[in-house]
Write a protein that holds these residues in place. Structure first.
Motif, PDB file in Angstrom:
ATOM      1  N   GLY A 106      63.460   4.870 -43.220  1.00 10.24           N
ATOM      2  CA  GLY A 106      63.546   4.908 -41.759  1.00 10.24           C
ATOM      3  C   GLY A 106      65.041   5.354 -41.470  1.00 10.24           C
ATOM      4  O   GLY A 106      65.583   4.390 -40.792  1.00 10.24           O
ATOM      5  N   LYS A 107      65.457   6.334 -41.972  1.00  8.64           N
ATOM      6  CA  LYS A 107      66.858   6.910 -41.560  1.00  8.64           C
ATOM      7  C   LYS A 107      67.113   6.773 -40.115  1.00  8.64           C
ATOM      8  O   LYS A 107      68.204   6.298 -39.781  1.00  8.64           O
ATOM      9  N   ALA A 108      66.331   7.118 -39.181  1.00 10.36           N
ATOM     10  CA  ALA A 108      66.668   7.210 -37.894  1.00 10.36           C
ATOM     11  C   ALA A 108      66.618   5.858 -37.320  1.00 10.36           C
ATOM     12  O   ALA A 108      67.620   5.379 -36.522  1.00 10.36           O
ATOM     13  N   ALA A 109      65.769   4.953 -37.663  1.00 13.57           N
ATOM     14  CA  ALA A 109      65.606   3.378 -37.413  1.00 13.57           C
ATOM     15  C   ALA A 109      66.916   2.759 -37.981  1.00 13.57           C
ATOM     16  O   ALA A 109      67.454   2.109 -37.205  1.00 13.57           O
ATOM     17  N   ILE A 110      67.245   3.163 -39.232  1.00 11.82           N
ATOM     18  CA  ILE A 110      68.658   2.234 -39.673  1.00 11.82           C
ATOM     19  C   ILE A 110      69.685   2.792 -38.825  1.00 11.82           C
ATOM     20  O   ILE A 110      70.703   1.923 -38.512  1.00 11.82           O
ATOM     21  N   ALA A 111      70.072   4.015 -38.462  1.00  7.79           N
ATOM     22  CA  ALA A 111      71.078   4.616 -37.675  1.00  7.79           C
ATOM     23  C   ALA A 111      70.999   3.893 -36.375  1.00  7.79           C
ATOM     24  O   ALA A 111      72.067   3.604 -36.057  1.00  7.79           O
ATOM     25  N   PHE A 112      69.956   3.747 -35.770  1.00  6.41           N
ATOM     26  CA  PHE A 112      69.922   3.187 -34.487  1.00  6.41           C
ATOM     27  C   PHE A 112      70.340   1.790 -34.655  1.00  6.41           C
ATOM     28  O   PHE A 112      70.990   1.416 -33.854  1.00  6.41           O
ATOM     29  N   TYR A 113      69.947   0.860 -35.376  1.00  6.17           N
ATOM     30  CA  TYR A 113      70.176  -0.608 -35.434  1.00  6.17           C
ATOM     31  C   TYR A 113      71.532  -0.557 -35.659  1.00  6.17           C
ATOM     32  O   TYR A 113      72.294  -1.536 -35.182  1.00  6.17           O
ATOM     33  N   GLU A 114      72.052   0.139 -36.845  1.00  8.31           N
ATOM     34  CA  GLU A 114      73.507   0.000 -36.972  1.00  8.31           C
ATOM     35  C   GLU A 114      74.305   0.549 -35.891  1.00  8.31           C
ATOM     36  O   GLU A 114      75.245  -0.360 -35.450  1.00  8.31           O
ATOM     37  N   ARG A 115      74.064   1.396 -35.143  1.00  8.21           N
ATOM     38  CA  ARG A 115      74.769   1.867 -33.985  1.00  8.21           C
ATOM     39  C   ARG A 115      74.775   0.598 -32.846  1.00  8.21           C
ATOM     40  O   ARG A 115      75.671   0.528 -32.028  1.00  8.21           O
ATOM     41  N   SER A 116      73.495   0.044 -32.865  1.00  5.94           N
ATOM     42  CA  SER A 116      73.196  -0.936 -31.892  1.00  5.94           C
ATOM     43  C   SER A 116      73.902  -2.424 -32.288  1.00  5.94           C
ATOM     44  O   SER A 116      73.908  -3.518 -31.671  1.00  5.94           O
ATOM     45  N   GLY A 117      74.776  -2.256 -33.531  1.00  6.89           N
ATOM     46  CA  GLY A 117      75.287  -3.601 -33.734  1.00  6.89           C
ATOM     47  C   GLY A 117      74.721  -4.597 -34.841  1.00  6.89           C
ATOM     48  O   GLY A 117      75.164  -5.734 -35.249  1.00  6.89           O
ATOM     49  N   TRP A 118      73.484  -4.150 -35.290  1.00  9.99           N
ATOM     50  CA  TRP A 118      72.907  -5.068 -36.341  1.00  9.99           C
ATOM     51  C   TRP A 118      73.600  -4.802 -37.514  1.00  9.99           C
ATOM     52  O   TRP A 118      74.209  -3.799 -37.900  1.00  9.99           O
ATOM     53  N   ARG A 119      73.538  -5.880 -38.154  1.00  7.75           N
ATOM     54  CA  ARG A 119      74.484  -6.055 -39.491  1.00  7.75           C
ATOM     55  C   ARG A 119      73.272  -6.282 -40.886  1.00  7.75           C
ATOM     56  O   ARG A 119      72.404  -6.995 -40.768  1.00  7.75           O
ATOM     57  N   ARG A 120      73.476  -5.259 -41.867  1.00  6.58           N
ATOM     58  CA  ARG A 120      72.592  -5.277 -42.891  1.00  6.58           C
ATOM     59  C   ARG A 120      73.173  -6.398 -43.698  1.00  6.58           C
ATOM     60  O   ARG A 120      74.284  -6.487 -43.971  1.00  6.58           O
ATOM     61  N   VAL A 121      72.227  -7.494 -44.039  1.00  2.00           N
ATOM     62  CA  VAL A 121      72.598  -8.434 -44.968  1.00  2.00           C
ATOM     63  C   VAL A 121      71.930  -8.544 -46.369  1.00  2.00           C
ATOM     64  O   VAL A 121      72.090  -9.656 -46.943  1.00  2.00           O
ATOM     65  N   GLY A 122      71.443  -7.591 -46.512  1.00  2.00           N
ATOM     66  CA  GLY A 122      70.280  -7.609 -48.002  1.00  2.00           C
ATOM     67  C   GLY A 122      69.555  -6.557 -48.125  1.00  2.00           C
ATOM     68  O   GLY A 122      68.992  -6.103 -46.837  1.00  2.00           O
ATOM     69  N   SER A 123      68.772  -6.411 -49.364  1.00  2.00           N
ATOM     70  CA  SER A 123      67.648  -5.412 -49.398  1.00  2.00           C
ATOM     71  C   SER A 123      66.735  -6.188 -50.410  1.00  2.00           C
ATOM     72  O   SER A 123      67.420  -7.021 -51.104  1.00  2.00           O
TER      73      SER A 123
END
Length: 154
Positions: A106-123
């Motif tokens: 979900g590349k577009a979703a990932i870009a949206f969340y990261e632009r919105s300030g959500w922080r990746r904490v793991g995979s």
């Protein structure tokens, strides 16, 4: 356009909107046998929809473990800020950090969340398969800190 709580009477329109999203984006990757049930996951606390002239344009749900899930906007309604408004609605309803998962596809979703300030904490690897037929790689995110004016209620 309004964002409001989803009711049981909205589920058929939500399934129709989900079918549009699945046809366009393959979300969910595999069409569920019970799409209304898929939109109502275990532990569901609340769900919201974006509607205009009786058509569902977007959807988001919140589970008991404060996970945002089943977020989507129909292809025809994109570019209007609906995903951000739906996420803001969820964040305004609670006073605790939220989490969500998104497939690495979900590349577009990932870009949206990261632009919105959500922080990746793991995979991690999911139990379901991605488009290549392999266990999906899922990224885990936490919401940005609540800003001034957050109502923090549920």
């Amino acid at each position: 356009m309004e964002i409001r709580d989803r009711t049981p009477d909205d589920l058929a329109a939500c399934v129709k909107a989900l079918a549009e999203v699945q046809s366009s984006d393959r979300y969910p990757v595999d069409w569920p046998g019970d799409p209304a049930g898929w939109l109502t996951p275990g532990g569901l606390i609340r769900a919201w929809i974006a509607v205009e002239e009786a058509a569902v344009l977007g959807h988001v749900a919140l589970t008991r473990d404060m996970e945002v899930t089943r977020l989507f906007v129909t292809p025809a309604a994109r570019g209007r800020g609906l995903a951000a408004r739906l996420l803001d609605t969820v964040r305004a309803a609670v006073d605790t950090p939220l989490k969500l998962e998104v497939s690495s596809e979900g590349k577009a979703a990932i870009a949206f969340y990261e632009r919105s300030g959500w922080r990746r904490v793991g995979s991690s690897r999911a139990r379901w398969l991605n488009t290549a037929g392999e266990p999906a790689l899922v990224h885990h995110y936490v919401s940005p800190p609540a800003g001034p004016g957050s109502t923090g209620r549920l």
